[in-house]
Design an enzyme around this catalytic site. Sequence first.
Site, mmCIF file in Angstrom:
data_model
loop_
_atom_site.group_PDB
_atom_site.id
_atom_site.type_symbol
_atom_site.label_atom_id
_atom_site.label_comp_id
_atom_site.label_asym_id
_atom_site.label_seq_id
_atom_site.Cartn_x
_atom_site.Cartn_y
_atom_site.Cartn_z
ATOM 1 C CB SER A 125 -0.824 0.023 1.365
ATOM 2 O OG SER A 125 -1.487 1.503 1.143
ATOM 3 C CE LYS A 179 -2.929 -2.378 -0.285
ATOM 4 N NZ LYS A 179 -4.096 -2.475 -1.373
ATOM 5 C CD GLU A 186 -7.482 2.819 0.329
ATOM 6 O OE1 GLU A 186 -6.383 2.389 0.537
ATOM 7 O OE2 GLU A 186 -7.963 2.972 -0.857
HETATM 8 C C1 3PG Z 1 -6.211 0.405 -4.843
HETATM 9 O O1 3PG Z 1 -6.020 -0.900 -4.437
HETATM 10 O O2 3PG Z 1 -5.536 0.859 -5.504
HETATM 11 C C2 3PG Z 1 -6.884 1.425 -3.658
HETATM 12 O O3 3PG Z 1 -6.431 1.503 -2.719
HETATM 13 C C3 3PG Z 1 -8.236 0.970 -3.635
HETATM 14 O O4 3PG Z 1 -8.866 1.199 -5.174
HETATM 15 P P1 3PG Z 1 -10.610 1.352 -5.132
HETATM 16 O O5 3PG Z 1 -10.824 2.473 -4.270
HETATM 17 O O6 3PG Z 1 -10.560 1.747 -6.625
HETATM 18 O O7 3PG Z 1 -11.044 0.086 -4.974
#
Ligand code: 3PG
Length: 462
Positions: A125, A179, A186
């Site tokens: 990440s 992750k 997130e």
């Molecule tokens: C990723 O994995 O690149 C982002 O952290 C999450 O992506 P997404 O919001 O497009 O699912």
Amino acid sequence: MKEFEIAVYGLGVMGSSLAKNLISKGFSTALFGKSQEERESFQAQGKFTVFSTEKALVNSLKRPRVIFLMVTAGNVVDFVIDSLLPLLDEGDILIDGGNSHFKDTQRRCHGLLEKGIQFLGVGVSGGEKGALTGPSMMVGGSKKAWDSCGYILERMAARVGEEYCCSFLGKEGAGHYVKMVHNGIEYAMLQLIADFYSFMKKGLGLSHQEITEIFTRWKHTELNSYLIDITAAVLAKKDGDGEPLVEKIRDFARQKGTGSWTLEEAIARGVYAPTISEAVFSRYFSQDTQLRKEGSQVLQVTIKPITLENYEKKLKDAFYLAMLVSYAQGIALIQKASADYGWEIDLPLAVSLWREGCIIRSELLQDITKALKESDKNILLSQSFGDLGKREQALRQISAKAIEAGVAVSTLLSVISYYDSCRTEKMNVNLVQALRDCFGAHTYERTDREGRFHTDWMEGED
Ligand code: 3PG
């Protein structure tokens, strides 16, 4: 011929950044790009060795060979593994650094081990910049592989003092699982930021400039985190005409899927994660533009202007609790999965990897790591966060005001629901049990006696 220490397979955005990171740390790194375009962009820079065939790549590596796959998660990973397998020898190591589903990682670990190949599933990440300068790396899979090449991954990672934000967390898909949950958190935090923004704008009637200034001030408070940093920057960005760019972005959110995977796992493990759930559904619901368009006409409500004294302080307190609750839900899920899958994840260690390099990094994670070292109970029960009471009061007031104002902030409201659920010793599902027994003879347990009971609830009724 020179023998390289490691190879990076796949030179997309993340692969390129990781390759440059490895080289900057002094590791001799061979590169492989499938497309001519990828290869040429690297070759043009002179200092990189880019191979165009898998055979040449594999032959350039010292043994045991270490190949870091940075390809699109899904079938492509299996396809690449299948094409490399005939070229590899027993003991060689494959690392998957993409956002693979942990169950795929699990399957690959077992399948490859039968063929004598060691496999690591690494959650990376930090986006493009993090991959280049130091990401957070959550590692799972073969411990033998980690013991052999883990030092390379550690050197690539972000640091907190002398501690690497990279560690082996457990066998099989443990790294990719952590992750995945990181991404679930997130999703929750992104949507919470959006909900607080909505409340400030539609509920309190603050101007875009005022909201931008609040987020900018939060950067220097206990809310200090990467996501608050970028929110302040994103809100401040003006379009060519001087208007805020964010106001011109279509309200239609997409996803790559890790948030939904987290929610599916929360359901499978029976872990309550309403904030992650609301955040995932907010993205899906944003896509139902027709319903929202008609609903805004048909379901009109009378919005009363609201006031909230001392709102900036209350918003900050409420957001702190919202962050804490988001982490709490993700951490509880990792804890349950670790027990169910037998991974024995060191929870404080896993969480400590998020302190730098990753998207959900924040000052608060220092205290959360400390809390988890002291106790493995839900972090809301810890004394490490001071008196949560005043934050709870602020969140409760804001939630009530948001409802009064008719602002749609379901993720924000889920936080107070989680908090209240956690402090409810006796829930109301006794009534649910009675009703289930009434219509379906599902039986129930009693508080005063052992055993399972059934009652004819409608006796004497027609
Ligand atoms: C990723 O994995 O690149 C982002 O952290 C999450 O992506 P997404 O919001 O497009 O699912």
